[in-house]
Design a protein around this motif. Structure first.
Motif, PDB file in Angstrom:
ATOM      1  N   CYS A   1      -6.186  -0.315   3.426  1.00 31.74           N
ATOM      2  CA  CYS A   1      -5.991   1.006   4.026  1.00 31.74           C
ATOM      3  C   CYS A   1      -6.738   1.176   5.348  1.00 31.74           C
ATOM      4  O   CYS A   1      -6.825   2.300   5.855  1.00 31.74           O
ATOM      5  CB  CYS A   1      -6.421   2.091   3.057  1.00 31.74           C
ATOM      6  SG  CYS A   1      -5.304   2.265   1.653  1.00 31.74           S
TER       7      CYS A   1
ATOM      8  N   CYS B   1      -4.527   7.128   1.188  1.00 33.57           N
ATOM      9  CA  CYS B   1      -3.904   5.806   1.128  1.00 33.57           C
ATOM     10  C   CYS B   1      -4.552   5.016  -0.003  1.00 33.57           C
ATOM     11  O   CYS B   1      -5.756   5.166  -0.268  1.00 33.57           O
ATOM     12  CB  CYS B   1      -4.095   5.082   2.455  1.00 33.57           C
ATOM     13  SG  CYS B   1      -3.646   3.316   2.438  1.00 33.57           S
TER      14      CYS B   1
ATOM     15  N   TYR C   1      -3.369   5.120   8.322  1.00 30.37           N
ATOM     16  CA  TYR C   1      -3.529   6.570   8.324  1.00 30.37           C
ATOM     17  C   TYR C   1      -2.631   7.246   9.355  1.00 30.37           C
ATOM     18  O   TYR C   1      -2.794   8.419   9.660  1.00 30.37           O
ATOM     19  CB  TYR C   1      -4.997   6.957   8.586  1.00 30.37           C
ATOM     20  CG  TYR C   1      -5.629   6.227   9.741  1.00 30.37           C
ATOM     21  CD1 TYR C   1      -5.508   6.692  11.036  1.00 30.37           C
ATOM     22  CD2 TYR C   1      -6.366   5.064   9.519  1.00 30.37           C
ATOM     23  CE1 TYR C   1      -6.085   6.023  12.094  1.00 30.37           C
ATOM     24  CE2 TYR C   1      -6.958   4.391  10.580  1.00 30.37           C
ATOM     25  CZ  TYR C   1      -6.810   4.866  11.864  1.00 30.37           C
ATOM     26  OH  TYR C   1      -7.384   4.211  12.906  1.00 30.37           O
TER      27      TYR C   1
ATOM     28  N   THR D   1      -9.281   2.595  -0.759  1.00 28.97           N
ATOM     29  CA  THR D   1      -8.684   3.901  -0.577  1.00 28.97           C
ATOM     30  C   THR D   1      -9.186   4.495   0.738  1.00 28.97           C
ATOM     31  O   THR D   1     -10.209   4.083   1.273  1.00 28.97           O
ATOM     32  CB  THR D   1      -9.040   4.868  -1.715  1.00 28.97           C
ATOM     33  OG1 THR D   1     -10.468   4.952  -1.816  1.00 28.97           O
ATOM     34  CG2 THR D   1      -8.468   4.412  -3.045  1.00 28.97           C
TER      35      THR D   1
ATOM     36  N   SER E   1      -4.547   0.889  -1.294  1.00 26.28           N
ATOM     37  CA  SER E   1      -4.096  -0.457  -0.961  1.00 26.28           C
ATOM     38  C   SER E   1      -3.210  -1.033  -2.052  1.00 26.28           C
ATOM     39  O   SER E   1      -3.133  -0.505  -3.171  1.00 26.28           O
ATOM     40  CB  SER E   1      -5.296  -1.369  -0.733  1.00 26.28           C
ATOM     41  OG  SER E   1      -6.048  -1.498  -1.921  1.00 26.28           O
TER      42      SER E   1
ATOM     43  N   GLY F   1       0.892   5.654   0.533  1.00 24.60           N
ATOM     44  CA  GLY F   1       0.175   6.764   1.144  1.00 24.60           C
ATOM     45  C   GLY F   1       0.794   8.099   0.793  1.00 24.60           C
ATOM     46  O   GLY F   1       1.941   8.179   0.350  1.00 24.60           O
TER      47      GLY F   1
ATOM     48  N   ALA G   1       0.842  -1.186   0.000  1.00 24.30           N
ATOM     49  CA  ALA G   1       0.000   0.000   0.000  1.00 24.30           C
ATOM     50  C   ALA G   1       0.883   1.243   0.000  1.00 24.30           C
ATOM     51  O   ALA G   1       2.016   1.229   0.503  1.00 24.30           O
ATOM     52  CB  ALA G   1      -0.908   0.000   1.227  1.00 24.30           C
TER      53      ALA G   1
END
Length: 128
Positions: free
Chosen positions: A106, A50, A110, A58, A52, A35, A33
């Motif tokens: 995702c 983000c 975060y 997302t 994946s 970001g 993933a």
């Protein structure tokens, strides 16, 4: 170890658009993933978006939902951030990052601690 090179920043008027690119090399790109984060002056780095590993999920920070789109091209080992309807409060240095673990969605990606490798950052300035 992966190397991430960010490009595409610049100066744009409010309401305009920019597309950031992040090219990866050195580690299999397609299974991780990716970001985007940003850091404004005197503020902490914050999560932006983000995507994946397979593009199936997302996650966006609330203030950019509907304006920013994250995408990836695994053939080019590149992740993008399309930014539309830019606002002065979007002004920041933008960083791309690659998740620590492979085959991640995702759901929890975060926070910066979930990412192992970072690009050098690119300045985005939005004038009013």
């Amino acid at each position: 170890q992966v190397q991430l090179v960010v490009s595409g920043g610049g100066l744009v008027q409010a309401g305009g658009s920019l597309r950031l690119s992040c090219a990866a090399s050195g580690r299999t790109f397609s299974i991780y993933a990716m970001g985007w984060f940003r850091q404004a002056p005197a503020k902490e780095r914050e999560f932006v978006a983000c995507l994946s590993w397979n593009g199936g999920s997302t996650y966006y920070e609330d203030s950019v939902k509907g304006r920013f789109t994250i995408s990836r091209d695994n053939a080019k080992n590149t992740v993008y951030l399309q930014m539309n309807s830019l606002k002065p409060e979007d002004t920041a240095v933008y960083f791309c990052a690659q998740a620590r673990t492979s085959y991640s969605s995702c759901s929890y990606l975060y926070t910066s601690s979930q990412y192992a490798s970072w690009g050098q950052g690119t300045q985005v300035t939005v004038s009013s």
